[in-house]
Design an enzyme around this catalytic site. Structure first.
Site, PDB file in Angstrom:
ATOM      1  N   SER A 126      44.562  43.776  51.277  1.00 37.52           N
ATOM      2  CA  SER A 126      44.214  42.534  49.617  1.00 37.52           C
ATOM      3  C   SER A 126      44.761  41.769  50.055  1.00 37.52           C
ATOM      4  O   SER A 126      44.299  40.261  49.749  1.00 37.52           O
ATOM      5  CB  SER A 126      43.691  43.141  48.932  1.00 37.52           C
ATOM      6  N   HIS A 179      47.995  39.353  45.372  1.00 39.31           N
ATOM      7  CA  HIS A 179      46.094  38.608  45.575  1.00 39.31           C
ATOM      8  C   HIS A 179      47.073  37.638  45.187  1.00 39.31           C
ATOM      9  O   HIS A 179      46.708  36.947  46.262  1.00 39.31           O
ATOM     10  CB  HIS A 179      45.393  39.313  44.640  1.00 39.31           C
TER      11      HIS A 179
END
Length: 207
Positions: A126, A179
């Site tokens: 991610s 992230h």
């Protein structure tokens, strides 16, 4: 752009998805819980963990951890996000720049993750995927693409960001450090790449 032509224009994305799926299949065949994963098993396979990655100088874990996932939902959502971003952005950047962006932002995100969560085991693509979306957003704010294309894809990116903010609010296990660092390093990378791209590159973006 026809589906076959679009797929041919995203070889790195398809290769990354294939590698991630193969690694996940391997972890499942070796006995790992496919729904929730297992931290100890993931560590043996190359997961990211501050005491090992930094204190023991096993820096290769910053790379290998990008191909490990802690459960089926984890890998499905990541590969879907990668496929969507790669389908539009890889034809613009081409393989070398796209691969470079993915690896650099992924490593930055993985380091930020274990720096912030020093006692947690980190896995997943991610951070790199957020990096790719950061590159995409940066380029969308430049004159590289036609105005109408910029408007359309800015909506897509905004929806992606919005959905992930909502997910982060209701899912305490989400790695926001990875992230955010992946995304912002992607923004910087995108603005750097802009000076190496041409109008012809921008015209390869299609909906």
């Amino acid at each position: 752009m026809e589906i076959t032509a679009r797929l041919k224009a995203m070889p790195v994305t398809l290769l990354l998805i294939g590698l991630n799926l193969l690694v996940f299949l391997f972890t499942a065949l070796t006995g790992m819980d496919i729904w929730w994963g297992n931290g100890l098993q993931l560590l043996h396979l190359g997961a990211n963990y501050w005491p090992l990655t930094v204190q023991q100088q096993e820096y290769w874990r910053l790379f290998t951890s990008m191909f490990l996932h802690a459960g089926l939902w984890h890998i499905i959502t990541n590969m879907l996000g990668l496929f969507i971003a790669g389908m539009f952005l890889e034809p613009v950047l081409r393989s070398v720049k796209y691969s470079t962006a993915y690896i650099i932002t992924g490593i930055i995100a993985d380091y930020a993750s274990i720096w912030y969560h020093k006692s947690a085991v980190g896995v997943g693509a991610s951070g790199a995927i957020f990096g790719i979306y950061g590159v995409f957003l940066a380029l969308l704010t430049t004159p590289l693409f036609h105005r109408e294309a910029r408007k359309t894809f800015l909506v897509y990116i905004s929806l992606f960001i919005g959905l992930n903010i909502i997910t982060a609010l209701f899912s305490p296990g989400v790695d926001n450090a990875a992230h955010l660092s992946g995304f912002f390093s992607g923004l910087i990378t995108g603005y750097i790449f802009y000076f190496t791209l041409t109008k012809a590159d921008g015209e390869r973006l299609s909906g």
